[in-house]
Design an enzyme around this catalytic site. Structure first.
Site, PDB file in Angstrom:
ATOM      1  CG  ASP A   1     -34.642  25.978  16.740  1.00 39.74           C
ATOM      2  OD1 ASP A   1     -33.953  25.017  17.127  1.00 39.74           O
ATOM      3  OD2 ASP A   1     -35.848  25.858  16.422  1.00 39.74           O
TER       4      ASP A   1
ATOM      5  CD  GLU B   1     -37.086  20.630  19.317  1.00 42.04           C
ATOM      6  OE1 GLU B   1     -37.711  19.690  19.827  1.00 42.04           O
ATOM      7  OE2 GLU B   1     -37.184  21.812  19.725  1.00 42.04           O
TER       8      GLU B   1
END
Length: 397
Positions: free
Chosen positions: A76, A141
């Site tokens: 991500d 994250e």
């Protein structure tokens, strides 16, 4: 499908997946396609929690026996902002002037691309390692970190997975590749102070109670004196006030309340609990100080709210892990990296509960910026470092 030995091509594929947190964006699917020809078994569990977005993650393992090395990271990325501000499309993966441009190029699709290439080269040249390699990759994250690494570790451990060492591929190098290995991180603790006053006319302060006066006293107590002078392995504990607000648009009105938010990065002098106690003691003493509140018999009326999930401080003491990685960096780059605990937090704070963990990846100067980019030369160098580390770590096991 050929083995994915070219880190730049791997990275182009990943960048072209618009995986803005918490969206998978095709990045995990692309990674799974890279890993399958290498012999990895791949699982993509989705985790949920009320009030948060569902997050897809990836766990892949090569081999079932022997020593077990984990590579951890995230696909991500943060939002690119206005694409018009970029000189190259943020998800275009274009190259120019020796650089590959795109959101996630260094934070941290680049590290993943290099590790995949390193494993592919090792398998091509030497066959499978004498042990097991796993990739633990989250899509959470850059978000709240609730449905990502924490739950992925728990899920894998319940399935019987255990690890002997881990590398997190975050961009750790401040100036050039090989500068720094992160062997620990300071803890992180956040809170918000609310001071309750009495609203009134600025010309009649005796009829009101200005919360700004009280808030200034409380904030001053948090900033001075310093919490400590640092320790052998860590910088001094540092508190930063990140917001102060009274939500007041009228200059002649004393507000009813005032708030301040703060974040503390703390070293191994403290735990989250002992630091909370120290902060509470400082606030209590400051609340009774009437220097800015003459004539007030009652202490400052305040409340403090702590943010959930403070990050603990940790330090990895594993000479084989740090020694082999440091030697691999030196063999490829010609210089020995510094072992550091500087910077913010990462998912290493969760992994350290399962095995020794260090962080090493690309140069982080452009992470989260417009025109995030990585030198093509650095992609090749990092791949060589990872490849050498894989060979040497298993050889010494």
């Amino acid at each position: 499908m050929t083995l994915q030995t070219d880190p730049a091509e791997n990275l182009k594929t990943l960048i072209r997946c618009p995986s803005v947190t918490p969206e998978e964006g095709g990045a995990l699917a692309a990674l799974a396609e890279m890993l399958a020809p290498l012999g990895f078994s791949v699982e993509r569990p989705v985790f949920s929690e009320a009030g948060t977005a569902d997050v897809e993650n990836l766990y892949a393992r090569l081999g079932r026996d022997g020593r077990h090395l984990m590579f951890a990271g995230h696909t991500d990325v943060v939002p690119p902002g206005d694409a018009a501000d970029w000189s190259h499309p943020p998800f275009g993966a274009e190259t120019a002037g020796g650089y590959l441009f795109g959101r996630g190029a260094v934070d941290m699709k680049g590290g993943i691309a290099c590790f995949v290439a390193a494993v592919a080269r090792h398998v091509t040249e030497n066959g499978r390692p004498e042990g097991s390699i796993s990739l633990l990759i989250t899509g959470d994250e850059e978000g709240p970190s609730i449905n990502g690494t924490v739950k992925l570790l728990e899920w894998a451990a319940k399935k019987g997975e255990s690890w002997d060492a881990a590398i997190v591929g975050e961009p750790t190098n401040p100036q050039k590749l090989g500068d720094m290995i992160k062997i620990g991180r300071r803890g992180s603790l956040s809170g918000t102070i609310t001071v309750n006053g009495v609203q009134g006319h600025a010309a009649y302060p005796h009829l009101a109670d200005n919360p700004v006066r009280g808030l200034v006293m409380l904030v001053d107590a948090l900033l001075t004196p310093p919490f400590d002078d640092g320790t052998e392995n860590f910088q001094p504990t540092n508190l930063e006030v990140t917001t102060m607000d009274v939500a007041n648009s009228a200059v002649n009105v004393i507000p009813a309340r005032a708030t301040a938010a703060f974040n503390v990065r703390f070293n191994d002098t403290w735990t989250a609990e002992t630091l909370q106690a120290e902060i509470t003691n400082r606030l209590e003493r400051a609340a009774a100080d009437d220097r800015l509140r003459p004539g007030r018999d009652q202490p400052v009326n305040y409340e403090i709210a702590w943010r959930d999930r403070p990050s603990p401080v940790f330090l990895t003491r594993d000479d084989q892990l740090t020694g082999v990685l440091g030697a691999s960096v030196e063999a490829v780059t010609g210089h020995r990296p510094t072992l550091s605990t500087s910077g913010g937090t990462s998912d290493a704070r969760f992994i350290k509960d399962y095995c020794p963990v260090v962080e090493f990846g690309l140069v982080g100067q452009t992470m989260h910026m417009v025109d995030e980019r990585v030198a093509l030369e650095d992609l090749e160098t990092l791949t060589q470092i990872y490849q050498r580390f894989i060979a040497d770590w298993f050889a010494r096991s």
